[in-house]
Design an enzyme around this catalytic site. Structure first.
Site, short mmCIF file in Angstrom:
data_model
loop_
_atom_site.label_atom_id
_atom_site.label_comp_id
_atom_site.label_asym_id
_atom_site.label_seq_id
_atom_site.Cartn_x
_atom_site.Cartn_y
_atom_site.Cartn_z
N GLY A 1 8.01 4.17 -12.90
CA GLY A 1 9.16 3.39 -12.45
C GLY A 1 9.32 3.52 -10.95
O GLY A 1 8.34 3.62 -10.22
N ASN B 1 0.54 -3.11 -2.72
CA ASN B 1 0.27 -3.05 -4.15
C ASN B 1 0.53 -4.43 -4.76
O ASN B 1 1.65 -4.95 -4.68
CB ASN B 1 1.22 -2.00 -4.75
CG ASN B 1 0.80 -1.56 -6.11
OD1 ASN B 1 0.38 -2.38 -6.92
ND2 ASN B 1 0.91 -0.27 -6.36
N CYS C 1 3.51 -5.96 -6.81
CA CYS C 1 4.77 -6.46 -6.24
C CYS C 1 5.06 -7.86 -6.77
O CYS C 1 4.14 -8.63 -6.98
CB CYS C 1 4.68 -6.52 -4.71
SG CYS C 1 4.83 -4.91 -3.92
N GLY D 1 -8.27 6.80 -15.66
CA GLY D 1 -9.02 8.01 -15.97
C GLY D 1 -10.44 7.68 -16.37
O GLY D 1 -10.86 6.52 -16.35
#
Lengths: 309, 243
Positions: free
Chosen positions: A75, A130, A133, A222
């Site tokens: 968040g 980023n 957005c 990952g």
């Protein structure tokens, strides 16, 4: 043997000591790691995302570490740029290791205001925009979903960035590589970061609840997604005339060389920082040893060398 | 710079079964570190291809190392004698000042969290919420039971000793409700949310707080936090359940 990497940008060449840099969201604000490792060994430092104002932690569970990666749902758990600029940045080795701020903004107006403010901060090398957005503005779809809006965003951000280097980071989704890379490079972006995360969910069958995230999940990254992230990097490199910064699932030096051979200039390290805090410093040492063992003199020598069979 | 992460090995492992029938396993990890009750080691095993570290409370120092407790659902539990591990720590901050012994209050599922205080005899009373069960390895005369969490306030009475609690989320909320605002000031509770790095790097463990921008870090300042600062309505979903 030389680990140096040169990224040609609109502001001149950006020379990194090596191709290893942190990925926003997994390396705190850098200073948490100053007792853990030598921050100055990194190619670049990208701290957690920042916004104009302080955020608060998400009230949902923010992490689930699965077998081959982790799901995160942070968040707006960001500090404001003011806190970072005044209290944290002076403690980072910005003179010898470029620092890039990953930006979150509510709308285009806020984004351009934010970039404009940061363009005056001399200690910063640049900003990472980023492409998720706008953040927290559910009325407006992410800019990357609309080609015209994305181009407008890149253009407007570039117009206020002054002499700062601008990277644009892929959204947390499967995205149309060519369209996005073209929009970034044709409108003034200096580099493209080819992977962020993909959506992921997990259910605890004992408690019958989703394990994290207020909506059931979050961004999954990952080692489990490395093949996909490597494809993103390679496809971006095929399209891009600007440098591509790869990343996604890197846990060893061999992974780094895969990204470089697929065409990336540098790589971001994310989830592995959560495996052990000093991971990146060890990775740089391991990369040196591996290149030495493989008789690779420089990363330029192998960049994009991977051939189709 | 000294290596922050220590490569170590397991010197001893032993099953212990005194937590309401649940099986736990204690591990002696080779180390020359000291610790205070309430601190933990971040430990990463070699059991999987992709290894995430987890926090393990330290409850004893031996001549050869530190002894930690692993629950059945934790990765270390599957490890064995002489297995290699990596650790960093001790991490966290003890909630006791060494002057006053606390009252420990817990329930069976979360009792592992107060175990370090029990092992160190760093408590003056132990109150367990739930039905009385046979306790192995512990003087049962030392244990007080109460059927309902609402009775805790009465049991503590006017005892002014600090209180350290460890509960599952629903009971933790009820515990907070049962105590007066005055009593909360001297009460700490185990915050069981996820600690992914243990060094304030991942920001995954923060609690919401209106008075503190960006919230409150748990992995370094806790994991036992003052009860009064916890807003169960807002952060309650972050807490883990121990079955």
């Amino acid at each position: 043997m030389n680990l140096k990497v040169t990224l040609p940008t609109t502001q001149g060449d950006l020379v990194l000591k090596n191709p290893i840099m942190s990925a926003a969201g997994t390396f705190g604000y850098g200073i948490e790691y100053e007792k853990v490792m030598n921050l100055d060994c990194l190619g670049a430092i990208v701290p957690n995302s920042m916004a104009l104002t302080d955020g608060q932690p998400s009230t949902a569970r923010r992490f689930y570490q699965s077998d081959y990666g982790f799901i995160s749902s942070f968040g707006a758990n960001n500090i404001s740029y003011k806190t970072f600029i005044h209290e944290i940045l002076p403690r980072l080795p910005y003179e010898t290791t470029p620092v890039f701020i990953d930006i979150k903004a509510y709308d285009l107006e806020e984004l351009t205001e934010f970039v404009s403010i940061l363009s005056e901060v001399k200690e910063l090398a640049g900003m990472e925009i980023n492409l998720n957005c706008p953040y927290g503005n559910y009325a407006v779809p992410s800019y990357w979903k609309n080609g015209a809006q994305l181009e407008e965003m890149v253009r407007k951000v570039k117009a206020v960035a002054g002499k700062k280097i601008l990277w644009f980071k892929a959204p947390t989704a499967e995205y149309p590589v060519q369209q996005i890379v073209d929009a970034v490079q044709d409108n003034g972006g200096d580099a493209f970061v080819s992977f962020n995360a993909i959506g992921g969910y997990s259910v605890d069958i004992e408690t019958r609840k989703f394990r994290c995230g207020s909506g059931g999940g979050g961004g999954y990254s990952g080692p489990g997604i490395k093949p996909y992230a490597l494809m993103c990097a390679h496809n971006s490199c095929k399209t891009a005339k600007i440098p591509v910064i790869g990343g996604g699932g890197i846990v060893c030096a061999r992974d780094v060389l895969e990204y470089i051979m697929a065409g990336a200039h540098a790589v971001q390290i994310g989830s592995a920082n959560l495996m052990r805090p000093d991971f990146m410093e060890r990775l740089i040492e391991e990369l040196q040893e591996l290149m030495d063992k493989m008789h690779i003199e420089s990363l330029d020598e192998i960049r994009g060398c991977a051939e189709y069979i | 710079m000294k290596d922050f992460v220590t490569r170590s090995r397991i010197l001893r492992c032993m099953d212990i079964q005194f937590f309401g029938g649940k099986t736990y396993r204690e591990f002696e990890i080779a180390s020359d570190e000291n610790f205070e009750a309430g601190q933990y080691l971040m430990i990463r095993t070699g059991n999987r291809e992709v290894n995430w570290p987890s926090p393990y409370f330290i409850h004893k120092k031996t001549a050869g190392g530190l002894v930690v407790l692993a629950r059945e659902d934790q990765e270390l539990y599957k490890s064995g004698l002489n297995d290699c591990v990596e650790y960093w720590g001790p991490r966290g901050t003890t909630p006791v000042d060494g002057k006053e012994s606390p009252i420990l209050v817990t329930e069976q599922g979360a009792r592992f969290a107060v175990y370090p205080f029990i092992c160190g005899n760093a408590y003056n009373r132990l109150i367990i919420v739930g039905h009385k069960r046979e306790d192995i390895g512990q003087n049962s005369e030392m244990v007080e039971y109460c059927e309902e969490i609402g009775e805790i306030s009465g049991l503590i009475g006017k005892d002014e000793s600090p209180v350290i609690g460890a509960f599952n989320p629903a009971a933790a909320k009820a515990f907070a409700k049962a105590l007066s605002e005055e009593r909360k000031k001297n009460t700490y509770i185990f915050v069981s949310n996820k600690k992914a790095c243990g060094i304030d790097g991942c920001k995954g463990c923060y609690l919401h707080n209106d008075d503190t921008s960006f919230g409150i870090n748990v992995c370094c300042k806790g994991p036992f936090m003052p009860l009064g600062i916890i807003d169960f309505e807002v952060d309650g979903r972050c807490f883990e359940t121990f079955l």
